[in-house]
Design an enzyme around this catalytic site. Structure first.
Site, PDB file in Angstrom:
ATOM      1  CG  ASP A  80      -2.028  -9.128  -2.029  1.00  0.00           C
ATOM      2  OD1 ASP A  80      -2.872  -9.187  -1.099  1.00  0.00           O
ATOM      3  OD2 ASP A  80      -1.333 -10.095  -2.346  1.00  0.00           O
ATOM      4  CE1 TYR A  82     -10.948  -9.274  -0.376  1.00  0.00           C
ATOM      5  CE2 TYR A  82     -11.891  -7.941  -2.148  1.00  0.00           C
ATOM      6  CZ  TYR A  82     -11.745  -8.213  -0.795  1.00  0.00           C
ATOM      7  OH  TYR A  82     -12.373  -7.421   0.128  1.00  0.00           O
ATOM      8  CG  PHE A  93     -10.383  -3.491   1.472  1.00  0.00           C
ATOM      9  CD1 PHE A  93      -9.981  -4.612   2.190  1.00  0.00           C
ATOM     10  CD2 PHE A  93      -9.617  -2.335   1.581  1.00  0.00           C
ATOM     11  CE1 PHE A  93      -8.868  -4.576   3.006  1.00  0.00           C
ATOM     12  CE2 PHE A  93      -8.500  -2.291   2.393  1.00  0.00           C
ATOM     13  CZ  PHE A  93      -8.122  -3.414   3.103  1.00  0.00           C
ATOM     14  CG  HIS A 207      -5.685  -6.303   6.517  1.00  0.00           C
ATOM     15  ND1 HIS A 207      -6.719  -7.158   6.198  1.00  0.00           N
ATOM     16  CD2 HIS A 207      -5.252  -5.783   5.337  1.00  0.00           C
ATOM     17  CE1 HIS A 207      -6.899  -7.164   4.887  1.00  0.00           C
ATOM     18  NE2 HIS A 207      -6.026  -6.338   4.340  1.00  0.00           N
TER      19      HIS A 207
END
Length: 238
Positions: A80, A82, A93, A207
């Protein structure tokens, strides 16, 4: 001193008409928001906005605006957005220009440098905005597309997953082989929508978050995804 958040840094509207997408995505997006799950999501967002909640990013569908379906060659899938002020810009990202690199993005650049031998200048140049990737066929998608300030995964399960499922299916059923980079368990849950007989390259690992980047079963650092994607694209004449 005025410390208020500028309008461009957070969600201002729960109306999808205010969230532009490339024409090729429009029928899929319209079908979602016309359905019960999409309507429930919009009602939830409107309620949270009316409560004064800071929701990021300002344009939840920006990945679908910058990367038309016919241009997608690589899909990078995260969890999801930031949840810090001024960070999320609607691309997985990626952070807005001038924003210090979050640890996950630092690890992405670190793995690219290790895997491809690509040296990155120090912050703030080139910075952490990945809009150039998005405009060159890399769909930077999260499984959920909004989040509340300081509350990771706060909008998980609210409906975005149905839309991002549809996006993955649409790409996976398209006419060309695509590289799918699924980082973390949330992203890997989408693997079920990627047929095994369409020639796609599906790459999975932990991740890039510092909490998991170096841990088994498949550490992010050292996964070699970028060189595998490069080689795959070259084999297919991209």
């Amino acid at each position: 001193m005025n410390l208020s958040v500028q309008p461009s840094t957070q969600l201002q509207s729960a109306n999808p008409a205010d969230w532009p997408v490339a024409p090729g995505w429009q029928p899929l997006v319209d079908a979602f928001f016309d359905g019960a799950r999409g309507q429930a999501l919009l009602a939830f967002l409107q309620t949270r906005l009316q409560a004064g909640t800071a929701i990021f990013p300002p344009q939840p569908l920006r990945a679908l605006e910058l990367t038309p379906p016919e241009d997608v060659r690589v899909v990078i899938l995260g969890q999801d957005p930031y949840h810090g002020r001024g960070q999320a810009e609607g691309l997985a990202f990626s952070v807005a220009p001038g924003v210090r690199l979050p640890p996950s993005l630092q690890n992405i650049f670190k793995e690219m440098q290790r895997d491809l031998g690509v040296a990155f200048p120090p912050f703030p140049n080139p910075g952490g905005s990945l809009t150039k990737w998005a405009k060159n066929g890399v769909l930077l998608l999260n499984t959920g597309l909004t989040v509340e300030e300081g509350q990771a995964a706060s909008h998980a399960g609210k409906g975005w997953e149905e839309l991002t499922d549809a996006v993955i299916r649409h790409v996976a059923e398209g006419p060309r082989p695509v590289v799918f980079m699924l980082w973390g368990s949330h992203a890997q849950s989408k693997r079920a929508w990627i047929p095994s007989d369409r020639g796609h390259l599906v790459l999975t690992s932990n991740h890039p978050s510092p909490l998991s980047a170096l841990r088994p079963p498949v550490p992010f650092i050292g996964n070699g995804h970028f060189s595998q994607a490069r080689d795959f694209r070259q084999q297919h004449g991209y």
